[in-house]
Design a protein around this motif. Sequence first.
Motif, PDB file in Angstrom:
ATOM      1  N   THR A 116      46.809  95.452  24.263  1.00  0.00           N
ATOM      2  CA  THR A 116      47.337  96.808  24.232  1.00  0.00           C
ATOM      3  C   THR A 116      48.632  96.728  23.422  1.00  0.00           C
ATOM      4  O   THR A 116      49.066  95.641  23.040  1.00  0.00           O
ATOM      5  CB  THR A 116      47.664  97.302  25.648  1.00  0.00           C
ATOM      6  OG1 THR A 116      48.728  96.486  26.151  1.00  0.00           O
ATOM      7  CG2 THR A 116      46.454  97.181  26.570  1.00  0.00           C
ATOM      8  N   ARG A 117      49.269  97.868  23.232  1.00  0.00           N
ATOM      9  CA  ARG A 117      50.561  97.827  22.528  1.00  0.00           C
ATOM     10  C   ARG A 117      51.575  96.986  23.289  1.00  0.00           C
ATOM     11  O   ARG A 117      52.449  96.382  22.692  1.00  0.00           O
ATOM     12  CB  ARG A 117      51.126  99.239  22.361  1.00  0.00           C
ATOM     13  CG  ARG A 117      50.372 100.080  21.411  1.00  0.00           C
ATOM     14  CD  ARG A 117      50.990 100.100  20.028  1.00  0.00           C
ATOM     15  NE  ARG A 117      50.034 100.699  19.119  1.00  0.00           N
ATOM     16  CZ  ARG A 117      49.739 100.235  17.920  1.00  0.00           C
ATOM     17  NH1 ARG A 117      50.356  99.172  17.440  1.00  0.00           N
ATOM     18  NH2 ARG A 117      48.849 100.818  17.163  1.00  0.00           N
ATOM     19  N   LEU A 118      51.458  96.965  24.604  1.00  0.00           N
ATOM     20  CA  LEU A 118      52.414  96.189  25.396  1.00  0.00           C
ATOM     21  C   LEU A 118      52.206  94.692  25.186  1.00  0.00           C
ATOM     22  O   LEU A 118      53.151  93.970  24.855  1.00  0.00           O
ATOM     23  CB  LEU A 118      52.290  96.524  26.884  1.00  0.00           C
ATOM     24  CG  LEU A 118      53.268  95.760  27.778  1.00  0.00           C
ATOM     25  CD1 LEU A 118      54.704  96.199  27.534  1.00  0.00           C
ATOM     26  CD2 LEU A 118      52.931  95.934  29.251  1.00  0.00           C
ATOM     27  N   THR A 119      50.972  94.215  25.365  1.00  0.00           N
ATOM     28  CA  THR A 119      50.767  92.772  25.219  1.00  0.00           C
ATOM     29  C   THR A 119      50.986  92.362  23.764  1.00  0.00           C
ATOM     30  O   THR A 119      51.474  91.274  23.494  1.00  0.00           O
ATOM     31  CB  THR A 119      49.373  92.337  25.709  1.00  0.00           C
ATOM     32  OG1 THR A 119      48.377  93.061  24.987  1.00  0.00           O
ATOM     33  CG2 THR A 119      49.207  92.612  27.191  1.00  0.00           C
ATOM     34  N   HIS A 120      50.643  93.242  22.824  1.00  0.00           N
ATOM     35  CA  HIS A 120      50.941  92.963  21.417  1.00  0.00           C
ATOM     36  C   HIS A 120      52.447  92.757  21.239  1.00  0.00           C
ATOM     37  O   HIS A 120      52.883  91.774  20.641  1.00  0.00           O
ATOM     38  CB  HIS A 120      50.449  94.109  20.529  1.00  0.00           C
ATOM     39  CG  HIS A 120      51.082  94.147  19.181  1.00  0.00           C
ATOM     40  ND1 HIS A 120      50.819  93.206  18.206  1.00  0.00           N
ATOM     41  CD2 HIS A 120      52.000  94.994  18.640  1.00  0.00           C
ATOM     42  CE1 HIS A 120      51.536  93.467  17.132  1.00  0.00           C
ATOM     43  NE2 HIS A 120      52.265  94.551  17.361  1.00  0.00           N
ATOM     44  N   SER A 121      53.242  93.680  21.786  1.00  0.00           N
ATOM     45  CA  SER A 121      54.701  93.597  21.614  1.00  0.00           C
ATOM     46  C   SER A 121      55.255  92.311  22.226  1.00  0.00           C
ATOM     47  O   SER A 121      56.180  91.701  21.686  1.00  0.00           O
ATOM     48  CB  SER A 121      55.385  94.813  22.241  1.00  0.00           C
ATOM     49  OG  SER A 121      54.917  95.993  21.615  1.00  0.00           O
ATOM     50  N   ALA A 149      60.816  96.621  20.752  1.00  0.00           N
ATOM     51  CA  ALA A 149      60.973  98.052  20.457  1.00  0.00           C
ATOM     52  C   ALA A 149      60.132  98.519  19.274  1.00  0.00           C
ATOM     53  O   ALA A 149      59.985  99.723  19.064  1.00  0.00           O
ATOM     54  CB  ALA A 149      62.446  98.357  20.172  1.00  0.00           C
ATOM     55  N   HIS A 150      59.554  97.582  18.505  1.00  0.00           N
ATOM     56  CA  HIS A 150      59.042  97.977  17.188  1.00  0.00           C
ATOM     57  C   HIS A 150      57.891  98.986  17.248  1.00  0.00           C
ATOM     58  O   HIS A 150      57.683  99.742  16.319  1.00  0.00           O
ATOM     59  CB  HIS A 150      58.651  96.740  16.367  1.00  0.00           C
ATOM     60  CG  HIS A 150      57.268  96.234  16.624  1.00  0.00           C
ATOM     61  ND1 HIS A 150      56.935  95.509  17.741  1.00  0.00           N
ATOM     62  CD2 HIS A 150      56.119  96.367  15.911  1.00  0.00           C
ATOM     63  CE1 HIS A 150      55.646  95.210  17.701  1.00  0.00           C
ATOM     64  NE2 HIS A 150      55.128  95.715  16.611  1.00  0.00           N
ATOM     65  N   ASP A 151      57.152  99.032  18.352  1.00  0.00           N
ATOM     66  CA  ASP A 151      56.008  99.945  18.430  1.00  0.00           C
ATOM     67  C   ASP A 151      56.221 101.087  19.423  1.00  0.00           C
ATOM     68  O   ASP A 151      55.263 101.768  19.779  1.00  0.00           O
ATOM     69  CB  ASP A 151      54.739  99.160  18.821  1.00  0.00           C
ATOM     70  CG  ASP A 151      54.019  98.605  17.600  1.00  0.00           C
ATOM     71  OD1 ASP A 151      54.411  98.957  16.465  1.00  0.00           O
ATOM     72  OD2 ASP A 151      53.067  97.822  17.780  1.00  0.00           O
ATOM     73  N   LEU A 152      57.453 101.320  19.850  1.00  0.00           N
ATOM     74  CA  LEU A 152      57.698 102.352  20.873  1.00  0.00           C
ATOM     75  C   LEU A 152      57.245 103.737  20.423  1.00  0.00           C
ATOM     76  O   LEU A 152      56.926 104.582  21.239  1.00  0.00           O
ATOM     77  CB  LEU A 152      59.191 102.412  21.233  1.00  0.00           C
ATOM     78  CG  LEU A 152      59.764 101.241  22.052  1.00  0.00           C
ATOM     79  CD1 LEU A 152      61.249 101.463  22.320  1.00  0.00           C
ATOM     80  CD2 LEU A 152      59.007 101.058  23.368  1.00  0.00           C
ATOM     81  N   ALA A 164      56.730  88.497  12.338  1.00  0.00           N
ATOM     82  CA  ALA A 164      56.169  88.118  13.642  1.00  0.00           C
ATOM     83  C   ALA A 164      55.109  89.137  14.048  1.00  0.00           C
ATOM     84  O   ALA A 164      54.066  88.785  14.613  1.00  0.00           O
ATOM     85  CB  ALA A 164      57.275  88.035  14.692  1.00  0.00           C
ATOM     86  N   ASP A 165      55.355  90.403  13.740  1.00  0.00           N
ATOM     87  CA  ASP A 165      54.383  91.474  14.022  1.00  0.00           C
ATOM     88  C   ASP A 165      53.074  91.187  13.282  1.00  0.00           C
ATOM     89  O   ASP A 165      51.986  91.206  13.851  1.00  0.00           O
ATOM     90  CB  ASP A 165      54.989  92.813  13.565  1.00  0.00           C
ATOM     91  CG  ASP A 165      54.096  94.010  13.848  1.00  0.00           C
ATOM     92  OD1 ASP A 165      53.288  93.947  14.788  1.00  0.00           O
ATOM     93  OD2 ASP A 165      54.226  95.016  13.126  1.00  0.00           O
ATOM     94  N   GLU A 166      53.218  90.864  11.997  1.00  0.00           N
ATOM     95  CA  GLU A 166      52.043  90.603  11.161  1.00  0.00           C
ATOM     96  C   GLU A 166      51.243  89.391  11.671  1.00  0.00           C
ATOM     97  O   GLU A 166      50.017  89.431  11.762  1.00  0.00           O
ATOM     98  CB  GLU A 166      52.541  90.335   9.743  1.00  0.00           C
ATOM     99  CG  GLU A 166      51.573  90.694   8.668  1.00  0.00           C
ATOM    100  CD  GLU A 166      52.215  90.529   7.306  1.00  0.00           C
ATOM    101  OE1 GLU A 166      51.861  89.593   6.592  1.00  0.00           O
ATOM    102  OE2 GLU A 166      53.116  91.336   6.961  1.00  0.00           O
TER     103      GLU A 166
HETATM  104 MG    MG Z   1      53.154  96.015  15.875  1.00  0.00          MG
END
Ligand code: MG
Length: 414
Positions: free
Chosen positions: A94-99, A126-129, A220-222
């Motif tokens: 999810t966006r949470l586990t991804h973050s 914070a990057h996907d909030l 790191a996101d990538e």
């Molecule tokens: Mg992301």
Amino acid sequence: MPKSGRSRPVRGAGRTSSRLIGPAWDAPSPFAAPLAPYAASDATSRGRRYAEPAHPYRSAFQRDRDRVLHSGAFRRLVYKTQVFVNHEGDLYRTRLTHSLEVAQIGRTVAGRLGLNQDLVEAICLAHDLGHTPFGHSGQDALNHCMRPWGGFEHNLQSLRVVEELEERYLAFPGLNLTFETREGILKHCAPGNAAGLGELGERFIARRQPGLEAQLANLADEIAYNNHDVDDGLRAGLLTVEELAAVGLFRRHHAGVRRLRARPGRRVLIHEIVRRMINEVVTDLVATSLHNLAAAAPGSIEDVRVRARPLVGFSTRIAAEHRELKAFLRHGLYRHERVLAMNRQARHVIGALFGLFMDDARAMPAAQAARAARQARRYGAAARARVVADYIAGMTDRYAVAAYRRLVDPRLDW
Ligand code: MG
């Protein structure tokens, strides 16, 4: 404002350094380099929009990290889609586990580069909030709806969340994060939007770089999504190991694992490959960035910011392999019929909710309805539309589905 551009090595973080508390158990990890002169630190921070006294035992960036972690927008990430809709399976990202995975990779690399780990962590968390429900299709749908009123962009929305939308403090709107954290959250920005963003927008107009922690969080996101999308795509059966063997990075580690054991179990095989891919890419990122930093020898974060090119990066070979993997995922996963079907459904739900709230703001909860009326009175139709977009963007997947069933059509099958 920036204090002096003078370089000075900073251990800990300015006046709230761990040395104040001092005992031996907070000695730095033996695997982490001491904070480098080019790292962000409390001492060289451009500070917060609303001045606040320093905390007695947390650095400015630890506080930013903690504020993000305690925010409502952060908790909602647990029910927001990364690629697969949340209820399709409990094991998908999810966006949470991804973050969290982004933050883990970011902290590891920051430790090796002598960067500020707490700042990197704050940016990563914070990057996907600002992401809408239903992943990128949700953002595309909302952007389409908002086209007459300035559009919608999740990256800008993440900034809006921390600057305005979180309501937690008497003294200021938003979370009042440091310049450095906000600089990292705003990864990209069209020149047209940059002009309205004050000092945060300046670098997009001048084509300059952000601090190294921000550069790192971006990569790191990538790394996180490229690799976990391979794992999730295989789990969902949308990708196969045989198809992925067309990708150099995957093929190399697939062969490496098979050399150790001819017939490993499928789950172990996949985890071994993904783990090895992340390790190779991260190790390359550390080595290449250390090389770049040694060659450029920036004396301070300001020295980093005036450059036209980033200093944190991959080698040419790994960058090419990463691009190859990305291209494969774009065709094989993000444009897979099952994902596209979800996207169509998502666009329909977002579009219908937007139309409904624009026609009758009172269909939103009382607080949002009042805000929409207030903004319309003061600033006109675009401001009213922005309130609707903020409300929809803040929804989780399941909240959006429930709202659609309640307000539009209870028969929605999802
Ligand atoms: Mg992301």
